[in-house]
Design a protein around this motif. Structure first.
Motif, PDB file in Angstrom:
ATOM      1  N   ASP A 170       0.112 -14.257  -3.161  1.00 40.03           N
ATOM      2  CA  ASP A 170      -0.854 -13.604  -2.278  1.00 40.03           C
ATOM      3  C   ASP A 170      -1.683 -12.572  -3.043  1.00 40.03           C
ATOM      4  O   ASP A 170      -2.907 -12.540  -2.953  1.00 40.03           O
TER       5      ASP A 170
ATOM      6  N   HIS B 126      -5.955 -12.652  -3.663  1.00 41.29           N
ATOM      7  CA  HIS B 126      -6.899 -11.692  -3.091  1.00 41.29           C
ATOM      8  C   HIS B 126      -8.091 -11.400  -4.002  1.00 41.29           C
ATOM      9  O   HIS B 126      -9.206 -11.244  -3.538  1.00 41.29           O
TER      10      HIS B 126
ATOM     11  N   HIS C 141      -3.866  -5.181   2.330  1.00 41.26           N
ATOM     12  CA  HIS C 141      -3.296  -4.335   1.297  1.00 41.26           C
ATOM     13  C   HIS C 141      -3.941  -3.004   0.948  1.00 41.26           C
ATOM     14  O   HIS C 141      -3.507  -2.379   0.013  1.00 41.26           O
TER      15      HIS C 141
ATOM     16  N   HIS D  83      -6.601 -12.785   4.254  1.00 38.32           N
ATOM     17  CA  HIS D  83      -5.881 -13.571   5.263  1.00 38.32           C
ATOM     18  C   HIS D  83      -5.906 -12.928   6.628  1.00 38.32           C
ATOM     19  O   HIS D  83      -5.492 -13.550   7.590  1.00 38.32           O
TER      20      HIS D  83
END
Ligand SMILES: [Zn+2]
Length: 416
Positions: free
Chosen positions: A254, A258, A333, A343
């Motif tokens: 993940d 990004h 994040h 996402h």
């Protein structure tokens, strides 16, 4: 160890587990009569990247499990992110019900103290199932259970601020316990080393400017170190602390996606100084994950159920969702990394998760069309494997159609 247990035992739904602590299963002591289940969770696993690699024949272990089992998309939540979705997977309840609505809840980093619904590992523990957990998001501080737990994403420690991801090493953890039972810390330090509990924090825009290739390479090296440590940890746990139910999670995919998703010049946020440097960085994560999967498969015999799941996918940015804050990380994040994929789209169906299952009595080479599986179905399906009825608060259902014999009870494991 006793003091550690006392400190941890104020969790409301885990008090019943205390009785079971007397029978923590030693190394190699899995109870033969209970199903053996391994769940490998991957943060932000994306079929769009995996499929081309499968077509090129590069992911041998993925190809094997797909051919041996049932696979497809998994419906995730609206605006999905890891702590929120993993908690919905564990409790089969909505974020509003279970209390973990994101990275930050009421101004504080999400933690197990905020959990309002009983998670899968607690229910399994109370029913005498031995449980092992490692690096599952939002499991900090760890909870007492009938086995072991090593926390994952959102573990607090050196350099951590609310709302921004950090990646403390085991020795840098602060504000709670990252390992249960606490006596396991020394054992892990001796046999695995001082490992990172979560994947590396993404670099900030100013750390990248003018030195993109060096900064990217430096960060990717750290990511591969984290993965190597996690793989060593998983191998150690699976070989030395075999439990009936084991859940292991990887999170680097993940993080890489990004900001290093292999986007095209027409995509929003494309910057050739960043995005033409290591176009293989994100696919490489799945090549590396395939190797980890190969190691896990060594512990999957014909009586073992293996579930590979991801909480959501990840896709390049869309300007109509981003508005004027285009490609600046206001969401996902936190931090100020120039992200180009994300996402937390409002429509979770735009970034589905992944579901793959193999095991005794599970159908082979079957692709599930559409959104047959949702994140809420994982816990009821696993409970059912142990003959434990679905608690009333759980929203999901038992995925009976993935089994050859569609009954409420899967077939008994055959003799080894
Ligand atoms: Zn993410």
């Amino acid at each position: 160890m006793l003091m550690g247990i006392a400190m941890l035992c104020d969790k409301k739904f885990l008090i019943g587990v205390l009785v079971l602590l007397m029978v923590v299963i030693p190394a190699g002591g899995q109870t033969e009569s209970r199903p053996h289940v391994i769940v490998v969770g991957v943060n932000g696993m994306e079929w769009d990247i995996i499929r081309p690699l499968l077509l090129k024949g590069e992911l041998h272990n993925f190809a094997e499990v797909i051919q041996r089992g049932v696979y497809g998309k998994m419906r995730t939540l609206s605006a999905p992110n890891c702590p929120k979705v993993y908690t919905s997977i564990a409790t089969s309840t909505s974020p509003e019900e279970n209390g973990i609505t994101g990275f930050v809840v009421a101004g504080k980093t999400a933690s197990t103290d905020m959990l309002k619904r009983e998670p899968l590992w607690s229910i399994l523990s109370k029913n005498g199932v031995t449980v092992g957990m490692a690096n599952v998001p939002a499991t900090f501080p760890v909870m007492p259970l009938n086995g072991y737990m090593i926390s994952g994403m959102l573990t607090r420690g050196k350099g951590c601020e609310d709302g921004i991801l950090c990646s403390p090493k085991l020795s840098e953890v602060k504000g709670g316990e990252a390992v249960y039972p606490p006596s396991m810390v020394a054992e892990l330090e001796m046999n695995v080393g001082d490992f990172w509990i979560d994947c590396s924090r993404m670099p900030a825009a100013e750390e990248l400017r003018g030195k993109e290739p060096e900064a990217i390479d430096h960060w990717l090296q750290q990511v591969s170190q984290v993965r190597a440590q996690q793989a060593k940890l998983f191998d150690y746990l699976l070989s030395h602390h075999r439990t009936d139910f084991t859940m292991l999670v990887q999170s680097c995919e993940d993080r890489v996606g990004h900001w290093l998703y292999p986007i095209q010049p027409y995509n929003a946020g494309y910057d050739p100084t960043l995005h033409s440097v290591r176009v293989d960085a994100f696919p490489d994560q799945y090549r590396a994950l395939d190797q980890v999967l190969g190691k896990v498969l060594q512990y999957v015999d014909r009586n073992t159920y293996l579930f590979i799941i991801s909480d959501h996918g990840i896709k390049p940015l869309r300007e109509f969702e981003e508005g004027r804050r285009l490609y600046h990380s206001a969401h996902d994040h936190g931090g100020n990394t120039p992200i180009i994929a994300k996402h937390d789209f409002e429509d979770g169906d735009d970034v589905p998760g992944i579901f793959i299952a193999i095991g005794p009595n599970i159908k082979r080479d079957v692709r599930l069309m559409g959104f047959t599986v949702s994140v809420f179905d994982i816990a009821p399906t696993i409970l059912n494997l142990y003959g434990i009825p679905k608690p009333t608060q759980m929203k999901g259902r038992v995925l009976s159609e993935i089994f050859e014999t569609p009954s409420s009870q899967p077939a008994k494991p055959s003799a080894r």
